[in-house]
Structures are given as C-alpha cells and as structure tokens.
Design a protein around this motif. Structure first.
Motif, mmCIF file in Angstrom:
data_model
loop_
_atom_site.group_PDB
_atom_site.id
_atom_site.type_symbol
_atom_site.label_atom_id
_atom_site.label_comp_id
_atom_site.label_asym_id
_atom_site.label_seq_id
_atom_site.Cartn_x
_atom_site.Cartn_y
_atom_site.Cartn_z
ATOM 1 N N VAL A 39 -12.137 -8.499 -22.828
ATOM 2 C CA VAL A 39 -10.696 -8.305 -22.930
ATOM 3 C C VAL A 39 -10.107 -8.549 -21.544
ATOM 4 N N PRO A 40 -9.260 -9.566 -21.372
ATOM 5 C CA PRO A 40 -8.806 -9.950 -20.034
ATOM 6 C C PRO A 40 -8.109 -8.842 -19.252
ATOM 7 N N ARG A 41 -7.464 -7.908 -19.917
ATOM 8 C CA ARG A 41 -6.643 -6.920 -19.210
ATOM 9 C C ARG A 41 -7.438 -6.073 -18.221
ATOM 10 N N TRP A 42 -8.711 -5.805 -18.504
ATOM 11 C CA TRP A 42 -9.459 -4.891 -17.649
ATOM 12 C C TRP A 42 -9.528 -5.403 -16.217
ATOM 13 N N GLU A 43 -9.906 -6.661 -16.048
ATOM 14 C CA GLU A 43 -10.060 -7.225 -14.712
ATOM 15 C C GLU A 43 -8.723 -7.686 -14.129
ATOM 16 N N GLN A 44 -7.848 -8.184 -14.993
ATOM 17 C CA GLN A 44 -6.614 -8.795 -14.500
ATOM 18 C C GLN A 44 -5.511 -7.785 -14.229
ATOM 19 N N SER A 45 -5.494 -6.679 -14.979
ATOM 20 C CA SER A 45 -4.406 -5.709 -14.840
ATOM 21 C C SER A 45 -4.903 -4.337 -14.401
ATOM 22 N N ASP A 46 -5.767 -3.722 -15.195
ATOM 23 C CA ASP A 46 -6.133 -2.330 -14.960
ATOM 24 C C ASP A 46 -6.792 -2.116 -13.600
ATOM 25 N N LYS A 47 -7.795 -2.906 -13.288
ATOM 26 C CA LYS A 47 -8.531 -2.715 -12.028
ATOM 27 C C LYS A 47 -7.618 -2.826 -10.800
ATOM 28 N N PRO A 48 -6.894 -3.927 -10.627
ATOM 29 C CA PRO A 48 -6.074 -4.015 -9.407
ATOM 30 C C PRO A 48 -4.953 -2.994 -9.359
ATOM 31 N N LEU A 49 -4.370 -2.647 -10.515
ATOM 32 C CA LEU A 49 -3.284 -1.676 -10.522
ATOM 33 C C LEU A 49 -3.776 -0.276 -10.177
ATOM 34 N N ILE A 50 -4.936 0.097 -10.696
ATOM 35 C CA ILE A 50 -5.499 1.407 -10.356
ATOM 36 C C ILE A 50 -5.852 1.467 -8.872
ATOM 37 N N GLU A 51 -6.507 0.422 -8.377
ATOM 38 C CA GLU A 51 -6.870 0.400 -6.961
ATOM 39 C C GLU A 51 -5.639 0.524 -6.069
ATOM 40 N N LYS A 52 -4.595 -0.198 -6.416
ATOM 41 C CA LYS A 52 -3.369 -0.176 -5.616
ATOM 42 C C LYS A 52 -2.729 1.209 -5.631
ATOM 43 N N ARG A 53 -2.648 1.814 -6.819
ATOM 44 C CA ARG A 53 -1.961 3.102 -6.923
ATOM 45 C C ARG A 53 -2.770 4.228 -6.275
ATOM 46 N N VAL A 54 -4.080 4.181 -6.407
ATOM 47 C CA VAL A 54 -4.911 5.185 -5.734
ATOM 48 C C VAL A 54 -4.664 5.126 -4.232
ATOM 49 N N LYS A 55 -4.608 3.928 -3.681
ATOM 50 C CA LYS A 55 -4.402 3.772 -2.235
ATOM 51 C C LYS A 55 -3.029 4.274 -1.823
ATOM 52 N N GLU A 56 -2.025 4.059 -2.677
ATOM 53 C CA GLU A 56 -0.681 4.542 -2.361
ATOM 54 C C GLU A 56 -0.628 6.070 -2.329
ATOM 55 N N LEU A 57 -1.364 6.697 -3.239
ATOM 56 C CA LEU A 57 -1.348 8.152 -3.337
ATOM 57 C C LEU A 57 -2.281 8.816 -2.332
ATOM 58 N N CYS A 58 -3.296 8.097 -1.896
ATOM 59 C CA CYS A 58 -4.330 8.706 -1.058
ATOM 60 C C CYS A 58 -4.837 7.631 -0.099
ATOM 61 N N SER A 59 -4.226 7.555 1.065
ATOM 62 C CA SER A 59 -4.502 6.430 1.975
ATOM 63 C C SER A 59 -5.951 6.379 2.432
ATOM 64 N N ASP A 60 -6.624 7.530 2.467
ATOM 65 C CA ASP A 60 -8.017 7.558 2.903
ATOM 66 C C ASP A 60 -9.011 7.419 1.750
ATOM 67 N N CYS A 61 -8.498 7.303 0.542
ATOM 68 C CA CYS A 61 -9.386 7.172 -0.624
ATOM 69 C C CYS A 61 -9.893 5.742 -0.752
ATOM 70 N N THR A 62 -11.090 5.607 -1.262
ATOM 71 C CA THR A 62 -11.634 4.300 -1.612
ATOM 72 C C THR A 62 -11.985 4.301 -3.093
ATOM 73 N N VAL A 63 -12.029 3.124 -3.682
ATOM 74 C CA VAL A 63 -12.377 2.970 -5.094
ATOM 75 C C VAL A 63 -13.701 2.226 -5.191
ATOM 76 N N MET A 64 -14.661 2.828 -5.865
ATOM 77 C CA MET A 64 -15.942 2.196 -6.145
ATOM 78 C C MET A 64 -15.884 1.696 -7.584
ATOM 79 N N TYR A 65 -16.121 0.397 -7.791
ATOM 80 C CA TYR A 65 -15.869 -0.218 -9.097
ATOM 81 C C TYR A 65 -17.135 -0.773 -9.729
ATOM 82 N N ALA A 66 -17.189 -0.675 -11.065
ATOM 83 C CA ALA A 66 -18.266 -1.308 -11.831
ATOM 84 C C ALA A 66 -17.739 -1.692 -13.202
ATOM 85 N N ASN A 67 -18.222 -2.813 -13.713
ATOM 86 C CA ASN A 67 -17.877 -3.292 -15.056
ATOM 87 C C ASN A 67 -19.156 -3.352 -15.881
ATOM 88 N N ALA A 68 -19.136 -2.763 -17.066
ATOM 89 C CA ALA A 68 -20.344 -2.612 -17.874
ATOM 90 C C ALA A 68 -20.685 -3.839 -18.708
#
Length: 353
Positions: A39-68
């Motif tokens: 499903v294209p949305r996972w890589e094209q929308s959800d992943k980058p949007l979550i990463e961006k918003r996490v960084k906005e809310l928590c500047s010292d946070c990092t996101v560790m990602y995996a796709n099953a």
C-alpha cells in the motif's frame, strides 16, 4: 476537537522540556513499525509525516524505522530488536495482531508503551489511533449503491475484502455490509491475502468466469490496491461499461482511475491528522504522560479493555469532489492527477478549467 488536540500537543511538548528548550531527560527514541510497501501510503505519507511531527514535538527524539513487508515473523523480529535496543515507545501498525501479541507483552515487561497505529493490536497496548473503520465501509457501501444507479436494488455485487489477518478488514467489511445487505445480492466474496493487486486480479477473474460478464453490477473493493486488480481483470475480460468499483487510501493511481471512470470512488483518510495524533500520543507516552487530552474515546481489543483511542473521520472521494478534498488539502496537485494522457478527462470533469 482540533483545538483539543492542539492543546494536548502543547501540553505534551512542554511536559518534557527544560527551560532552555531541551528535553529534561535523556534523548528519546520512537520505534516506528509499518506493515508493508504493498500500500503506497505507508512509505510515501505515514513514515515521513510521523518522522517530521515527532521531531517538531521533541527536538532530541529520534525515530527508528522498520517495514515488515507484510510478514508477521519479520515484524516480530523487528519489534523485538527495537525492544532490545531500548526504544522509549513503539508505534506499531501490526501485520497480524495475534502473531505480535507476545512482542507487545515483551515491550510492556520492559516498560515500553505500545501505541497501536491504524490497526488495533492485541496485548497490553497503551493507546490506539486510526480512522473509523466502520465508517470507511459505510462510505464504500453508500457510494457503490449510488454508482449502481437503478441496479442498486436487487443487483449483484462481488465483495473483494482485505486480508483477514488485519483487524481492519472485518471492520471495513462489517460497515459495508450494514449498508448493502438489504439492497443487493452478494454474488461472490473473497479475502485478499496481503491486500495484493495480483491476488485481487485472480479472484476477480475467477468471479467473471463463474458468473459471466453481465451479472456483476458492482464491486466492493476494500482498498485501492485491490481495486487496481479488480479493474485490470474487468478490462482483460473486455467488460464495458465497467461496473462501479470502490477503493480506499486515495492512491494517486486510483485517483487517476477515478478521473478516467474506471474506478468509481476511493476513501480518503487525511493522513496528516492520523500521523500528527500518533506522534503526539507517542511523545506523550515516551515522557510518561497521560493520553487523556489527546484521545476522544476508548475501544476494546480481544485482549485489552478500555484502550484510550482517537478515531478520525474518513472522506468519500469521487469525480465530483477531488478538487475540494485531495487538491485542497495538498495531497496531490492538478498536474500530478492530470498527466498529458488524462488532460481531456480532467477537463471534462472540471479539474482543469
């Protein structure tokens, strides 16, 4: 509702910060586990949007990602690896809830909260954010009846459901059947393993072979990947005009099929709303904060009662409202939807003026 979310996000942002703007404790790691690339949305929308918003809310946070890659065993291994590495919180879009239950329990034993994302996971999850799956199905059913026109009462439809390992599949199907059951006849019903286009194509080809080309008045396709296989099979069988076909996820290829008249509708789930809610809830959990300000309801999973949840509203998209939904929200531009070969079709339906 939006004001409440923003207020909650602000509270979350402030809760973990020191006066100089840094995090008050060690840098946090958000583990993000998505289910597939089918499903294209996972890589094209959800992943980058979550990463961006996490960084906005928590500047010292990092996101560790995996796709099953739609494999439960792989997702279990990925999740266990993140637990071992000591992530602060997990955002889990589960491939198979039963198969990942033990990993959710392992996270809980290590004090790592798990936020179920888009699909309701099993085990001691701390929160859930998704779109209302029953409403997704109802929108599909309502649109299918409208597309069938005079054949909506007593006509025959084929149900092309999702992967039964996903809890959302039954949620969508139940919503659709609640609309369709008293109006149409279900001629065939299939489950689509992996939500894969090729599996949907094979099922639809079998249905056409068994029923004949003129008996199918509509197809309830659970998402756009499935719809792609359905439309391909219908065209291969030279069925014309095509019966109305539903979808979900507003994939660009599906929107183009809608423009061409090959697919009747899709369900648009404003992904930014879901990703922003998930990021806010994950950061709150990572800081040990309560989710009360960020949720709107509670839901029960097969293993856990009263899970704090935020359920968002999906939107039906047809030719009539592509401009006022997907284009207005910046999901796609007119140029993306209307390549040269579709310019005349886009002009005909009013997308190009």
């Amino acid at each position: 509702m939006v004001a409440g979310l923003l207020a909650g996000v602000l509270a979350v942002s402030l809760a973990g910060c020191t006066e100089d703007g840094g995090q008050g404790d060690d840098a946090l790691t958000v583990g993000l586990l998505l289910p597939s690339r089918a499903v294209p949305r996972w890589e094209q929308s959800d992943k980058p949007l979550i990463e961006k918003r996490v960084k906005e809310l928590c500047s010292d946070c990092t996101v560790m990602y995996a796709n099953a890659e739609n494999d439960a065993a792989s997702q279990r291994q990925q999740m266990n690896s993140m637990i071992t590495s000591g992530v602060s919180v997990l955002i889990l879009d589960v491939v198979d809830p039963g198969a990942l239950r033990s990993s959710v329990r392992a996270a809980a034993r290590e004090g790592i909260p798990v936020l179920a994302y888009d699909r309701l996971a099993e085990g001691p999850i701390s929160g859930f954010v998704s779109f209302d799956g029953g409403q997704v199905g109802r929108l599909q059913g309502q649109a299918l009846l409208k597309g069938m026109g005079a054949r909506a009462d007593g006509g025959g439809v084929v149900m092309m459901n999702g992967d039964p390992s996903s809890p959302n599949s039954a949620w969508y199907e139940g919503g659709a059947r609640s609309v369709l059951r008293d109006r149409v006849r279900t001629l065939k019903s299939y489950n689509t393993l992996g939500w894969r286009t090729e599996n949907a194509h094979d099922h639809m080809s079998a249905a056409i072979s068994d029923l004949g080309p003129n008996q199918i008045d509509g197809v309830l396709a659970a998402n756009d990947s499935i719809a792609a296989g359905v439309v391909s099979a219908l065209k291969s069988a030279r069925i014309s005009p095509l019966p109305p076909v539903t979808g979900q996820d507003a994939d660009l290829s599906a929107v183009r099929r809608i423009v061409e008249g090959e697919q009747y509708m899709t369900v648009y789930k404003p992904f930014r709303q879901e990703t922003e809610a998930a990021a806010a809830m994950a950061v709150a959990l990572a800081h040990g904060n309560d989710l009360a300000a960020l949720v709107t309801t509670r839901v029960d999973s097969p293993t856990t009662k009263e899970v704090p949840a935020r359920l968002l509203d999906p939107v039906s998209v047809t030719q009539d409202n592509i401009r006022t939904t997907l284009v207005r929200d910046g999901v796609y531009t007119i140029d993306q939807i209307c390549p040269p070969q579709l310019r005349s079709a886009c002009t005909r339906i009013g997308l190009i003026r």
